[in-house]
Design a protein around this motif. Structure first.
Motif, PDB file in Angstrom:
ATOM      1  N   TYR A 127      -3.741  21.614 -40.699  1.00 36.38           N
ATOM      2  CA  TYR A 127      -2.888  22.640 -40.083  1.00 36.38           C
ATOM      3  C   TYR A 127      -1.553  22.703 -40.805  1.00 36.38           C
ATOM      4  O   TYR A 127      -1.037  23.788 -41.105  1.00 36.38           O
ATOM      5  CB  TYR A 127      -2.687  22.382 -38.577  1.00 36.38           C
ATOM      6  N   LEU A 186      -2.966  31.454 -36.893  1.00 34.26           N
ATOM      7  CA  LEU A 186      -3.824  31.052 -35.771  1.00 34.26           C
ATOM      8  C   LEU A 186      -4.765  29.911 -36.136  1.00 34.26           C
ATOM      9  O   LEU A 186      -5.067  29.059 -35.299  1.00 34.26           O
ATOM     10  CB  LEU A 186      -4.639  32.253 -35.279  1.00 34.26           C
ATOM     11  N   ASP A 245      -2.582  26.849 -35.914  1.00 38.94           N
ATOM     12  CA  ASP A 245      -2.358  26.554 -34.485  1.00 38.94           C
ATOM     13  C   ASP A 245      -3.600  25.909 -33.870  1.00 38.94           C
ATOM     14  O   ASP A 245      -3.501  24.960 -33.081  1.00 38.94           O
ATOM     15  CB  ASP A 245      -2.060  27.845 -33.714  1.00 38.94           C
ATOM     16  N   SER A 246      -4.752  26.456 -34.215  1.00 38.54           N
ATOM     17  CA  SER A 246      -6.007  25.988 -33.616  1.00 38.54           C
ATOM     18  C   SER A 246      -6.365  24.589 -34.094  1.00 38.54           C
ATOM     19  O   SER A 246      -6.842  23.765 -33.308  1.00 38.54           O
ATOM     20  CB  SER A 246      -7.141  26.959 -33.951  1.00 38.54           C
ATOM     21  N   LEU A 278      -4.256  22.302 -35.075  1.00 37.44           N
ATOM     22  CA  LEU A 278      -3.301  21.403 -34.420  1.00 37.44           C
ATOM     23  C   LEU A 278      -3.747  21.104 -32.982  1.00 37.44           C
ATOM     24  O   LEU A 278      -3.812  19.951 -32.554  1.00 37.44           O
ATOM     25  CB  LEU A 278      -1.904  22.047 -34.442  1.00 37.44           C
ATOM     26  N   THR A 279      -4.079  22.157 -32.246  1.00 43.78           N
ATOM     27  CA  THR A 279      -4.512  21.985 -30.856  1.00 43.78           C
ATOM     28  C   THR A 279      -5.797  21.153 -30.789  1.00 43.78           C
ATOM     29  O   THR A 279      -5.946  20.268 -29.944  1.00 43.78           O
ATOM     30  CB  THR A 279      -4.767  23.366 -30.217  1.00 43.78           C
ATOM     31  N   TYR A 280      -6.700  21.456 -31.722  1.00 38.30           N
ATOM     32  CA  TYR A 280      -8.008  20.800 -31.716  1.00 38.30           C
ATOM     33  C   TYR A 280      -7.902  19.298 -32.004  1.00 38.30           C
ATOM     34  O   TYR A 280      -8.732  18.512 -31.544  1.00 38.30           O
ATOM     35  CB  TYR A 280      -8.901  21.488 -32.746  1.00 38.30           C
ATOM     36  N   PHE A 320      -5.878  17.219 -30.753  1.00 39.87           N
ATOM     37  CA  PHE A 320      -5.726  16.510 -29.472  1.00 39.87           C
ATOM     38  C   PHE A 320      -7.010  16.563 -28.654  1.00 39.87           C
ATOM     39  O   PHE A 320      -7.346  15.618 -27.945  1.00 39.87           O
ATOM     40  CB  PHE A 320      -4.525  17.084 -28.713  1.00 39.87           C
ATOM     41  N   ASP A 321      -7.741  17.662 -28.772  1.00 37.19           N
ATOM     42  CA  ASP A 321      -9.057  17.789 -28.135  1.00 37.19           C
ATOM     43  C   ASP A 321      -9.988  16.677 -28.626  1.00 37.19           C
ATOM     44  O   ASP A 321     -10.622  15.978 -27.825  1.00 37.19           O
ATOM     45  CB  ASP A 321      -9.627  19.182 -28.476  1.00 37.19           C
ATOM     46  N   ALA A 370       1.483  12.930 -31.348  1.00 40.73           N
ATOM     47  CA  ALA A 370       2.378  14.045 -31.026  1.00 40.73           C
ATOM     48  C   ALA A 370       3.798  13.747 -31.531  1.00 40.73           C
ATOM     49  O   ALA A 370       4.476  14.623 -32.061  1.00 40.73           O
ATOM     50  CB  ALA A 370       2.396  14.291 -29.515  1.00 40.73           C
ATOM     51  N   TYR A 425       5.362  28.554 -27.084  1.00 45.04           N
ATOM     52  CA  TYR A 425       4.904  28.548 -28.489  1.00 45.04           C
ATOM     53  C   TYR A 425       4.063  29.783 -28.751  1.00 45.04           C
ATOM     54  O   TYR A 425       4.215  30.454 -29.781  1.00 45.04           O
ATOM     55  CB  TYR A 425       4.120  27.268 -28.814  1.00 45.04           C
ATOM     56  N   LEU A 448       4.200  23.467 -29.333  1.00 44.10           N
ATOM     57  CA  LEU A 448       2.781  23.170 -29.073  1.00 44.10           C
ATOM     58  C   LEU A 448       2.535  21.660 -29.122  1.00 44.10           C
ATOM     59  O   LEU A 448       1.940  21.078 -28.214  1.00 44.10           O
ATOM     60  CB  LEU A 448       1.921  23.907 -30.111  1.00 44.10           C
ATOM     61  N   THR A 449       3.025  21.029 -30.169  1.00 47.25           N
ATOM     62  CA  THR A 449       2.840  19.579 -30.322  1.00 47.25           C
ATOM     63  C   THR A 449       3.514  18.825 -29.176  1.00 47.25           C
ATOM     64  O   THR A 449       2.961  17.870 -28.619  1.00 47.25           O
ATOM     65  CB  THR A 449       3.439  19.119 -31.666  1.00 47.25           C
ATOM     66  N   PHE A 453       1.826  18.157 -25.687  1.00 39.28           N
ATOM     67  CA  PHE A 453       0.955  16.984 -25.525  1.00 39.28           C
ATOM     68  C   PHE A 453       1.781  15.704 -25.396  1.00 39.28           C
ATOM     69  O   PHE A 453       1.402  14.772 -24.674  1.00 39.28           O
ATOM     70  CB  PHE A 453      -0.041  16.916 -26.681  1.00 39.28           C
ATOM     71  N   VAL A 482      -4.955  16.408 -21.038  1.00 37.44           N
ATOM     72  CA  VAL A 482      -4.863  16.701 -22.480  1.00 37.44           C
ATOM     73  C   VAL A 482      -6.099  17.470 -22.935  1.00 37.44           C
ATOM     74  O   VAL A 482      -6.005  18.486 -23.634  1.00 37.44           O
ATOM     75  CB  VAL A 482      -4.693  15.397 -23.302  1.00 37.44           C
ATOM     76  N   LEU A 483      -7.264  16.997 -22.502  1.00 33.68           N
ATOM     77  CA  LEU A 483      -8.508  17.646 -22.928  1.00 33.68           C
ATOM     78  C   LEU A 483      -8.601  19.074 -22.398  1.00 33.68           C
ATOM     79  O   LEU A 483      -8.902  20.014 -23.146  1.00 33.68           O
ATOM     80  CB  LEU A 483      -9.717  16.824 -22.476  1.00 33.68           C
ATOM     81  N   ALA A 528      -5.976  21.272 -24.191  1.00 30.08           N
ATOM     82  CA  ALA A 528      -6.341  21.553 -25.587  1.00 30.08           C
ATOM     83  C   ALA A 528      -7.471  22.573 -25.642  1.00 30.08           C
ATOM     84  O   ALA A 528      -7.468  23.481 -26.476  1.00 30.08           O
ATOM     85  CB  ALA A 528      -6.749  20.262 -26.302  1.00 30.08           C
ATOM     86  N   PRO A 556      -9.125  27.080 -30.213  1.00 33.55           N
ATOM     87  CA  PRO A 556      -9.928  28.175 -30.780  1.00 33.55           C
ATOM     88  C   PRO A 556     -10.918  28.774 -29.781  1.00 33.55           C
ATOM     89  O   PRO A 556     -11.286  29.933 -29.914  1.00 33.55           O
ATOM     90  CB  PRO A 556     -10.666  27.514 -31.948  1.00 33.55           C
ATOM     91  N   ALA A 606      -5.812  30.575 -28.393  1.00 34.33           N
ATOM     92  CA  ALA A 606      -5.649  30.932 -29.812  1.00 34.33           C
ATOM     93  C   ALA A 606      -6.815  31.814 -30.268  1.00 34.33           C
ATOM     94  O   ALA A 606      -6.629  32.765 -31.029  1.00 34.33           O
ATOM     95  CB  ALA A 606      -5.538  29.672 -30.670  1.00 34.33           C
TER      96      ALA A 606
END
Lengths: 304, 304
Positions: free
Chosen positions: A89, A122, A125-126, A128-130, A132-133, A155, B89, B128-129, B132, B151-152, B155, B160, B164
């Motif tokens: 990302y 995007l 962004d995705s 980065l978010t993923y 943590f997932d 983080a 964000y 965004l970061t 979390f 968190v899960l 996220a 995606p 997002a």
């Protein structure tokens, strides 16, 4: 080549291949539980920006620091892959026209060139978010407490007081060259924080003692400094064909680096000293540390 | 005005004020443990993009759904504030020139206009970061298992396969108008996923039963649909002065909305039906649900 160096190279390749396989599977078009749908173009952009045959140095550090301390290699691979998503990302966003405005990354069109700018934003962004997932998901088999520590440490390493903040300092440095302390802060944040996290993660995954965690943090910080110094040296001494990206651009844009401040000879000597320091930091672990020590030497000697 | 409506308005304002206070403190220039430094300009951009006097509807839903189920209001405020960082964000990145290219947000210059594009990208990345970070931090007093679920779920709602991804579908919709199913998928992802998470979060924080969690998810999904419909109706019937942003722009750019597909009368009837459905979903909780039920009515009737 020493035996440790050969073993290192084999293991680096194996982990890179494992990361590539796991990433491919995680970035498929099929939605997970709790997801509504995965837009094909967005997923393609995420894959373009991450499945690009990188060395996967950060996941490798997570896996090897975990193995050093007796933790689960399977969990380490997932955490390392999460970290790689986050690293990718940062590359996608760094390459954007408003940032470094790069057309090429590892010899391929950057995400905003291969797709478009909005999709690149995007996709970053995705990813980065993923990240943590991936850590929080049930497939990462760790105690909730360990996952929580990983989320927090990641983080903090990636956020405004870490990597993203370092990138902001880097932008500011284009307008006014920072002094030596400024350069060191910028580098510790922009590239150092994630490398330190990669090593620290092993101690969290293995649920090691505070001493082990601090030792791995110190190792991570030291190889982070070495990594950046090697990068700055490459920027001066290498050419675009070897680097796979535009060479000499940091100096060309007037950014301060330690190489610019102190010269190539000083930087080479400092790089050697940092490598020796990193190797020493892991001396208490004896032979078990050979691979991570070899990684420190690799970082100092890499050509791209 | 009914007593529930008065209580609702008071509590909405109180939570908004609590969120503003907590956000100000969280977004100070002072680095936290594990952070290296916080660049002043980046932090200023993060504050500009988040401390803007919004209604704080998402944090309010987290707090009220937590209270409904007997969870900790203090933890809910932190989780709600994390969610607000994530929401902000998304607004900062949506406003970028490569995306919606908006100059104003709530009557103020957007972050890339007040600062610059690169800073706006990084401020969004950082918020965004940081979302979390806020959930995982020790100051959020919840079991590690509950934090992990938060968190899960967050996220997944934001990534995606959620928000997002919805934004990516929205970009695609500018080139080719989606059919009804496409519009509904887009909206469920772009705005619905975070509103659903806000309600579901209460059940996670209160460590409620599966039934409670599913009930709150259903409520969140329903008010998400209502929220988007009200938004689309406003876009047709309101003017820029009331909205604080350019009105009529969705239709102007040829995007499909349910209002465009079925007309204003249909949409108003549907909005009423969705509100009744949301209210009914919480009937089993009796009087305890009055505030959340009033929130559903507020969402249907809001003017901006």
């Amino acid at each position: 080549m020493t035996k440790a160096a050969t073993t290192f190279e084999t293991r680096l390749k194996t982990t890179a291949s494992d990361v590539e396989t796991l990433l491919s599977s995680l970035l498929s078009d099929a939605p997970l539980v709790g997801e509504i749908a995965r837009p094909a173009q967005l997923m393609a952009a995420m894959r373009h920006g991450s499945l690009n045959g990188g060395k996967r140095l950060r996941p490798f550090l997570v896996v090897e620091s975990t193995l050093l301390l007796g933790g689960s290699a399977e969990a380490a691979l997932r955490v390392g892959t999460a970290l790689e998503c986050l690293h990718c990302y940062s590359l996608i966003h760094d390459d954007l026209p408003a940032m470094d405005d790069d057309d090429l990354r590892r010899g391929q069109p950057t995400v905003h060139r291969a797709f478009d700018e909005a999709t690149a934003i995007l996709a970053g962004d995705s990813l980065l978010t993923y990240a943590f997932d991936i850590i929080a998901a049930p497939e990462t088999k760790l105690d909730a407490a360990a996952k929580m520590e990983l989320v927090l440490a990641l983080a903090r390493a990636a956020g405004p007081g870490g990597m993203a903040g370092g990138q902001a300092l880097d932008l500011a440095a284009e307008k006014q060259a920072p002094d030596e302390l400024g350069v060191m802060t910028l580098q510790a944040m922009k590239t150092g924080a994630l490398l330190r996290f990669a090593c620290e993660a092993g101690a969290i995954i293995a649920q090691s003692s505070v001493e082990d965690r601090e030792g791995l943090q110190a190792f991570g910080r030291t190889i982070g400094l070495a990594f950046q110094l090697a990068d700055d040296l490459l920027d001066v001494t290498s050419d675009a064909a070897t680097l796979g990206k535009a060479a000499g651009k940091d100096a060309g844009r007037g950014k301060g680096t330690l190489v610019a401040l102190h010269g190539v000879d000083w930087a080479e000597a400092r790089l050697e000293a940092l490598t020796a320091e990193a190797v020493d930091l892991l001396a208490p672990y004896g032979k078990k540390a050979l691979i991570l020590q070899e990684t420190a030497r690799f970082i100092a000697g890499r050509e791209n």
